[in-house]
Enzyme design. Structure first.
Site, PDB file in Angstrom:
ATOM      1  N   GLU A 170      -1.702  -8.894   4.282  1.00 56.66           N
ATOM      2  CA  GLU A 170      -1.656  -9.297   5.695  1.00 56.66           C
ATOM      3  C   GLU A 170      -3.036  -9.458   6.322  1.00 56.66           C
ATOM      4  O   GLU A 170      -3.172 -10.054   7.381  1.00 56.66           O
ATOM      5  CB  GLU A 170      -0.822  -8.296   6.508  1.00 56.66           C
ATOM      6  N   HIS A 173      -3.616  -5.277   0.575  1.00 58.69           N
ATOM      7  CA  HIS A 173      -3.051  -5.692   1.867  1.00 58.69           C
ATOM      8  C   HIS A 173      -3.034  -7.222   1.997  1.00 58.69           C
ATOM      9  O   HIS A 173      -4.053  -7.807   2.365  1.00 58.69           O
ATOM     10  CB  HIS A 173      -3.868  -5.090   3.014  1.00 58.69           C
ATOM     11  N   CYS A 185       0.839  -1.212   0.000  1.00 60.50           N
ATOM     12  CA  CYS A 185       0.000   0.000   0.000  1.00 60.50           C
ATOM     13  C   CYS A 185       0.876   1.265   0.000  1.00 60.50           C
ATOM     14  O   CYS A 185       1.540   1.533  -0.990  1.00 60.50           O
ATOM     15  CB  CYS A 185      -0.972  -0.047   1.181  1.00 60.50           C
TER      16      CYS A 185
END
Ligand code: XMP
Length: 520
Positions: free
Chosen positions: A178, A176, A86
């Site tokens: 994660e 993202h 990002c």
């Protein structure tokens, strides 16, 4: 500050994303050690050869507002594999000659990512149609990629959603990986670790137990250690680790503030003194705490009084143990991460949190902090391996000031008694309905208002009980738990029917922010 100079690691440079800790957790779940450092303090000279790869986190910043963040571009000359996520993707692109602009279409939520070319990073990431769901959260976007980079995947709004320079091992993703909403996010991170950084697995909770015991033995030798035990997960795991490492040289002090949950002191004494046979000093300081808190209604004053008195009592009792050299604390890795939010907003400034495990600096004891590289879920795993009961391990967090901050207004023995009963009914109900482990934290509070009710033919005029149950990752943000109506009704009926002093129950449906988890 890089804390561990010995282990090979992935270094995560934090630009203030709320998800930075999730990146670290995903890496640890893949059995690789990693550390988080703030963008404000990392420079190329601090990056040593143990670092096998860098991850640049997301963040609330704009790459074109250079005065708001720092990034030592010399890091890029070191030839580490780099993954930018990002904002990290944007800063990597910009630093290497690309362009970033505010995008016409902000992208928040799920997006379809489409494969554009083969890549080590995205191997095994896509379905048969070369599509994968990813989670986006950005307003800016890369509009020109640096020379020698190529597109490896795009979304409808982000042409450069994933890019690479595979010669340099530089990768950038706008989404993202994660967060769990990104379907194959863990696969992407695993590819980065093992295929690109070629780091070896060097971290597992199984090895932790023996390693930590050995480290404590090396640090402490034959000296005595004191430990403030609260009965919560962290201090319980610390105590049990030390118990295994040094046995009778460990002295635990457990202070009953009178503001604990119902029968909590009995459980702590039973577990640590009777079952685990630890040296446990039990201090019943109920009267002292309630005396100091009499007529105090201001939340911050309550917190300060409790924190200070706790330390005083702890010091008083620890002096009785001769020749103590060390103080054990349940400091966790998130407590140490110095990447204070870039926007400067921190929960600790909203309320002065008081941690039972720590603080008496002037005692001049050396610290033993065996959990300082671990996240909470890792501590829980360690606790299970140390054979602590599931009840202790999976316990909801409980604040140091205890019931004092769940009882706005003045604190009286009568109110404490009422609140302990209500809380127990709620928590027992959660356990009975198998809801306890689905909820991050739950409690009952007693509000300082009386309302009118009717029981039988009689008018009642009693307190209002508030129930709070939230889901959360780390307590920084939270949402209320959406109970079935019948459950809330059952608990409400039980509380009102069996506790004299409460005639009305309400359920708190605010999230954090704008509310906090506790009431004060
Ligand atoms: P808030 O109310 O700030 O709570 O949203 C976030 C988490 O922190 C816990 N909490 C504390 N823990 N000492 C502690 O050890 C404190 O003074 C304290 N105050 C809040 C709270 O229970 C929640 O889990």
């Amino acid at each position: 500050m890089i804390l561990n100079q010995k282990l090979d690691k992935i270094l995560i440079i934090d630009f203030g994303s709320q998800f930075t800790q999730l990146i670290a957790r995903r890496i640890r779940e893949l059995n690789v050690f990693c550390e988080i450092v703030s963008h404000k303090e990392i420079s190329v000279s601090k990056v040593n050869s143990n670092v096998k790869g860098l991850i640049l986190s997301g963040g609330p910043l704009n790459v074109y507002e250079k005065d708001k963040f720092s990034f030592d571009k010399n890091i890029l000359k070191k030839n580490f594999p780099i993954l930018g996520i990002c904002f990290g993707h944007q800063i990597l692109s910009k630093s290497l000659g690309g362009r970033v602009k505010q995008s016409k279409h902000r992208e928040f939520g799920l997006a379809n990512l489409k494969k554009k070319s083969n890549s080590k990073l995205l191997k095994g990431f896509f379905d048969k149609k070369n599509i994968s769901k990813v989670w986006m959260s950005h307003a800016d976007q890369v509009t020109k990629i640096p020379k020698s980079f190529k597109i490896i995947a795009s979304s409808q709004n982000s042409k450069f959603a994933a890019i690479e320079n595979d010669k340099k091992n530089y990768y950038g993703v706008q989404f993202h990986p994660e967060v769990t909403h990104t379907h194959n996010g863990k696969k992407l991170i695993s590819n980065f670790l093992f295929q690109i950084c070629k780091i070896k697995k060097n971290w597992s909770s199984k090895d932790q137990r023996l390693k930590l015991i050995k480290e404590i033995q090396n640090q402490v030798g034959n000296e005595k250690v004191i430990c403030a035990l609260s009965g919560g997960v962290d201090s319980s795991v610390v105590a049990q680790l030390l118990n295994k490492a040094i046995g009778k040289n460990l002295h635990c002090i457990f202070v009953n503030t009178g503001l604990l949950r119902k029968d909590e002191e009995k459980q702590v004494i039973n577990t640590f003194k009777r079952k685990l046979k630890m040296n446990l000093i039990y201090v019943n300081a109920e009267k002292e705490f309630l005396g100091k808190l009499r007529n105090v209604t201001d939340p911050e004053k309550k917190r300060k009084i409790i924190g200070n008195l706790f330390i005083k009592i702890f010091e008083r009792y620890s002096k009785k143990i001769k020749n103590v050299k060390f103080l054990a604390q349940g400091t966790l890795y998130p407590d140490l991460i110095e990447s204070k939010s870039v926007t400067g907003s921190q929960t600790s400034k909203i309320k002065s949190h008081h941690n039972v495990g720590g603080l008496p600096k002037k005692m001049k004891l050396k610290l033993v902090e065996p959990l300082k590289f671990l996240f909470k879920d890792e501590v829980r795993k360690l606790g299970l391996e140390l054979k602590l009961s599931k009840e202790i391990i999976s316990r909801h967090p409980f604040p140091g000031p205890g019931l004092a901050i769940r009882m706005p207004g003045n604190i009286t023995l009568e109110k404490i008694k009422i609140l302990k009963e209500a809380d127990q009914i709620f928590i027992d109900g959660l356990r009975r309905h198998n809801l306890y482990d689905k909820i991050w934290q739950a409690y009952a509070a007693l509000l300082p208002v009386k309302t009118v009710g009717v029981m039988g033919d009689n008018r009642t005029y009693e307190y209002l009980c508030l129930l709070r149950a939230i889901t959360s990752q780390d307590g920084m943000t939270a949402d209320y738990y959406d109970f079935k109506k019948t459950f809330i009704q059952e608990i409400s009926n039980k509380i009102v029917n069996s506790i004299r002093g409460i005639n009305r129950v309400v359920y708190d449906v605010t999230s954090k922010p704008p509310s906090t988890i506790e009431l004060e």
